[in-house]
Every structure is written in C-alpha cells, then in structure tokens.
Scaffold this active site. Structure first.
Site, PDB file in Angstrom:
ATOM      1  N   ARG A   1       0.637 -11.004   6.979  1.00  0.00           N
ATOM      2  CA  ARG A   1       0.378 -10.135   6.192  1.00  0.00           C
ATOM      3  C   ARG A   1       1.639  -8.754   6.527  1.00  0.00           C
ATOM      4  NH1 ARG A   1      -4.384  -9.729   8.015  1.00  0.00           N
ATOM      5  NH2 ARG A   1      -4.005  -7.884   9.138  1.00  0.00           N
TER       6      ARG A   1
ATOM      7  N   HIS B   1      -7.037  -7.057  11.975  1.00  0.00           N
ATOM      8  CA  HIS B   1      -5.512  -6.436  12.143  1.00  0.00           C
ATOM      9  C   HIS B   1      -5.406  -6.158  13.782  1.00  0.00           C
ATOM     10  CE1 HIS B   1      -2.142  -4.414  10.577  1.00  0.00           C
ATOM     11  NE2 HIS B   1      -2.536  -3.229  11.063  1.00  0.00           N
TER      12      HIS B   1
ATOM     13  N   LYS C   1       0.921  -1.258   0.001  1.00  0.00           N
ATOM     14  CA  LYS C   1       0.085  -0.254  -0.085  1.00  0.00           C
ATOM     15  C   LYS C   1       0.877   1.328  -0.037  1.00  0.00           C
ATOM     16  CE  LYS C   1      -0.450  -0.044   5.230  1.00  0.00           C
ATOM     17  NZ  LYS C   1      -1.057   0.130   6.302  1.00  0.00           N
TER      18      LYS C   1
ATOM     19  N   ASP D   1      15.135  23.494   0.502  1.00  0.00           N
ATOM     20  CA  ASP D   1      15.676  22.813  -0.256  1.00  0.00           C
ATOM     21  C   ASP D   1      17.187  22.496  -0.128  1.00  0.00           C
ATOM     22  OD1 ASP D   1      14.845  25.378  -2.827  1.00  0.00           O
ATOM     23  OD2 ASP D   1      16.199  25.164  -1.170  1.00  0.00           O
TER      24      ASP D   1
ATOM     25  N   TYR E   1      19.487  29.930   8.388  1.00  0.00           N
ATOM     26  CA  TYR E   1      18.342  30.975   8.789  1.00  0.00           C
ATOM     27  C   TYR E   1      18.699  30.917  10.234  1.00  0.00           C
ATOM     28  CZ  TYR E   1      16.220  31.301   4.220  1.00  0.00           C
ATOM     29  OH  TYR E   1      16.023  31.268   2.804  1.00  0.00           O
TER      30      TYR E   1
ATOM     31  N   ARG F   1     -10.818   0.463  14.053  1.00  0.00           N
ATOM     32  CA  ARG F   1     -10.773   1.121  12.724  1.00  0.00           C
ATOM     33  C   ARG F   1     -11.815   0.749  11.912  1.00  0.00           C
ATOM     34  NH1 ARG F   1      -4.455   1.918  11.030  1.00  0.00           N
ATOM     35  NH2 ARG F   1      -5.181  -0.215  10.430  1.00  0.00           N
TER      36      ARG F   1
ATOM     37  N   CYS G   1      16.617  23.888   5.447  1.00  0.00           N
ATOM     38  CA  CYS G   1      15.880  24.669   4.354  1.00  0.00           C
ATOM     39  C   CYS G   1      15.001  24.005   3.693  1.00  0.00           C
ATOM     40  CB  CYS G   1      16.794  25.856   3.860  1.00  0.00           C
ATOM     41  SG  CYS G   1      18.010  26.730   4.775  1.00  0.00           S
TER      42      CYS G   1
END
Length: 403
Positions: A249, A193, A63, A341, A292, A161, A339
């Site tokens: 699983r 689950h 998933k 990037d 920064y 859930r 930062c």
C-alpha cells in the site's frame, strides 16, 4: 520535466475546473504559483514499486486528493502503470473516484459510524471497518439498501490509531461471521498499518508483523478466510519484502519522494514541481534592506527578483532566508522575509540571465532544482507535508501522457 503544462486539473474548489477557469485565474494572478504534476513520473514510480512488490499487488494510495497531486489523474496514471487498486481515507474521496470513471477496487478506511455507508455500497466501495460500531453501521446500510457490502477489517497491531483493538476484535469477528453467513457482507481483506516503517530494522515492525499474523489466524478460527491481507506502506514496500504479503500500500513513494531519504531515492522521480514566474526585477543599493523588518541588508549593490508566491500559497514563512529557487539556470537564494503572497531572491552578479516572466522553481525534480526534502529538512518536518503545502491561488496543471 518541462515547465509547460498541458492539461488543467478538474478538481473543484480553489483549483480551476477547466481551461477557461485556469486562464481567468492566471489573468487575476499573473505569473502566480502553480504546481505541475508529471504523470509520466507517477507511472515510473508505480513501475518501480511493482518491481519491489514481487508477487504482491500494488494499491496506490491517493488520499488527500492524491497527496495534493490530484487523486483522479494520479489514480488513473497509477492504474495504467500496473497498480491493481486505489486507497483513500473517506467515502467521499472514494465516491469521487467512481464518479470520475474509475472502476478498479477502491478501499476507504477512515470513517466513523455516522458515515454514508449506503453511498459506499452503491458505488461498490470496499469499506474498512475499525470498530464494532462501524460494522453495525455497515449492517444497517445493508438492511436499508438491500445490497451486500464489501468489508475489510483494519486491525490495530501497534500504531494505536484507528483499527480494531484486541478487546473488540473477537466481537467484530463473531458479528462479521454472522453477516457473511447471511451473505449480507463480502469479507475481502484484513490489513494493518506500520508505526515505524521508515525505520526498516526497528523491532516494532517485527512485532506488528507477528500481531498481524495472529489477527489473521484468529479470523480463520472463526471460519473467515480473507481474500487477501496487506501491511506494507511505502518504506516497507521498498525495504522489507518479507512484509509484502498479498498486496502493498505505497503512498508517498507513488509521488516520487523517498520514504527513507537516508537510504536514497530508490530511483523514484518527484512528480510535483512548485513554481511561479518572476514579476519584477530591480536594482538594490548596498545597505538597503529587503522585505518586512529588513532582516536582510544588501552587502553590495545587487539585483533582486520578485516572485509572486507566499505563505498563503504554501511557501512557509519559517523558510525566510533559508531556501533557494532554480531560476535562470542557477540556484538563487531567498533574501528577506517570505510575505503572504511574494518573496524576493538575490540575483547577485548573474542578473543578466533572468528576465521578467522567467519561471522560478521552488521545488521539483529536475537537475539542479531544489527538492521537497530540502524544505522538509529546514522545517524539521517530512516531505509529505511539503507537497501538501501548495494551496490557495496555486493552480494545478499536468504534464506527461500517463493519465
């Protein structure tokens, strides 16, 4: 694993779809972040999980685009290594696997009553049913397509859930019985689950096992005999053989990350390396600040390296000043704020070992390299979130021949 990938991803969207797109992305963002996924590690991990599963089959969970590793490539590698089936959440995810040529059984278990069950039926997708309304929606798709559906019941045994509640379960069994009698539906499995699988001795695991057994017995009382039943996730697969039933699983363990880090790595190999190349090296004088806010001031004359990856690419800003990269054969600390990037690492007295274009590994699985678990510990989260974090400009590539 090596740093040189050999196969670009075929994922649409933000990731390159072929060699030409990959090169364009690299040209636009030279040295920028990339994830390298080791398919041999995926195969290795599946074999370990098969060993732990004993006589039970293995469903590899792919998933969320294979936990951000690439669902198609991981799915093929896992199946080649002995996994019997694949698991996803949505029908769209399942159909994409079929369109990529995967023919093994695929279970999709998180859909609502408005999902495209006709598409699932057409693609021979096993449909996880968690409510009576979903079962009725599947029935409507059967009527409209004239084709039988394969259905698995998901029962809620305590995670609270999705999953059939104890209130709805008897009604679901009655309606499913009628559909099976009509041969409109093939009843394949019952599953649930675990809420506390990562705490192997937690009493809730035993409580859920007992409730699961009760749910199986109730189905049989309605004349509904499942072909298989399954409960165990990654941690239960590795620590609770009594919960294996007919199939396990595993999710995160397929990708080489321990689901119970305090118990060790179980011999698993991390499959993802998150890295970028140095774009600049410069000297910084004692007393000068970095990035920064000047949250780090150089205590001495030093040399720093600039890495072109930031929080837009999956390097969490809260890690500022709290993580290291593997660069030039050693760990180098980040200094100053991360930062959008880029971020900076201090090379200290070993600057001669680093050149522009060298690979800085933010996390991986090689000797000495930082691990995803380290980021998780510093961020007070889990390794799942860390490997799902590379995004944006990060290019995915593959190494190894398992796929």
């Amino acid at each position: 694993m090596g740093n040189t990938p050999d196969m670009p991803d075929s994922r649409p969207g933000d990731y390159p779809s072929n060699d030409r797109d990959a090169q364009r992305a690299l040209d636009a963002w030279p040295g920028g972040p990339e994830t390298v996924v080791d398919l041999d590690a995926i195969a290795h991990n599946v074999r370990i999980l098969r060993d732990h599963a004993g006589d039970a089959a293995v469903m590899a969970v792919v998933k969320a685009d294979g936990y951000n590793h690439g669902a198609v490539a991981v799915g093929k590698a896992a199946l080649a290594a002995g996994a019997a089936e694949l698991g996803v959440t949505s029908i769209d995810e399942a159909v994409a696997l079929r369109e990529a040529g995967i023919t093994a059984p695929i279970l999709s278990w998180l859909n609502d009553s408005s999902a495209d069950y006709a598409a699932a039926i057409a693609a021979d997708i096993e449909i996880g049913v968690s409510t009576v309304s979903q079962l009725r929606a599947v029935e409507a798709a059967v009527r409209s397509t004239g084709r039988a559906a394969t259905v698995t019941l998901k029962v809620d045994t305590g995670l609270n859930r999705n999953g059939l509640s104890t209130v709805e379960y008897p009604q679901a069994l009655a309606e499913l019985r009628a559909l099976v009698d009509e041969q409109a539906v093939r009843f394949r499995a019952i599953f649930s689950h675990l809420a506390c699988g990562d705490e192997p001795e937690h009493p809730t695991n035993d409580l859920q096992r007992d409730r699961f057994l009760d749910a199986i017995a109730a189905a049989k009382e309605h004349g509904l005999e499942p072909e298989l039943v399954h409960l165990a996730n990654s941690p239960a697969t590795l620590t609770r053989p009594d919960l294996a039933f007919d199939m396990v699983r595993p999710g995160i363990a397929v990708y080489g990350l321990s689901p119970v880090p305090e118990l060790g790595d179980f011999g698993l190999r991390p499959a993802m390396t998150f890295q970028a190349r140095v774009v600049q090296i410069k000297r910084v004088a004692a007393g000068e600040g970095i990035s920064y806010g000047h949250t780090w001031i150089a205590p001495r004359d030093t040399t720093v390296a600039l890495i072109p990856a930031g929080y837009a690419d999956g390097v969490f800003r809260p890690l500022s000043g709290r993580f290291e990269v593997w660069l030039g054969g050693a760990r180098r600390p980040n200094v100053g704020r991360v930062c959008m990037d880029q971020f900076v690492v201090d090379l200290g007295d070993n600057a001669a070992d680093v050149r522009e274009g060298d690979v800085a590994i933010m996390f991986g699985g090689g000797d000495g390299e930082p691990r995803a678990e380290e980021w998780a510990a510093r961020l007070d989260t889990i390794n799942y979130e860390v490997v799902c974090s590379p995004r944006g400009r990060s290019i995915r590539r593959y190494a190894g021949g398992a796929g």
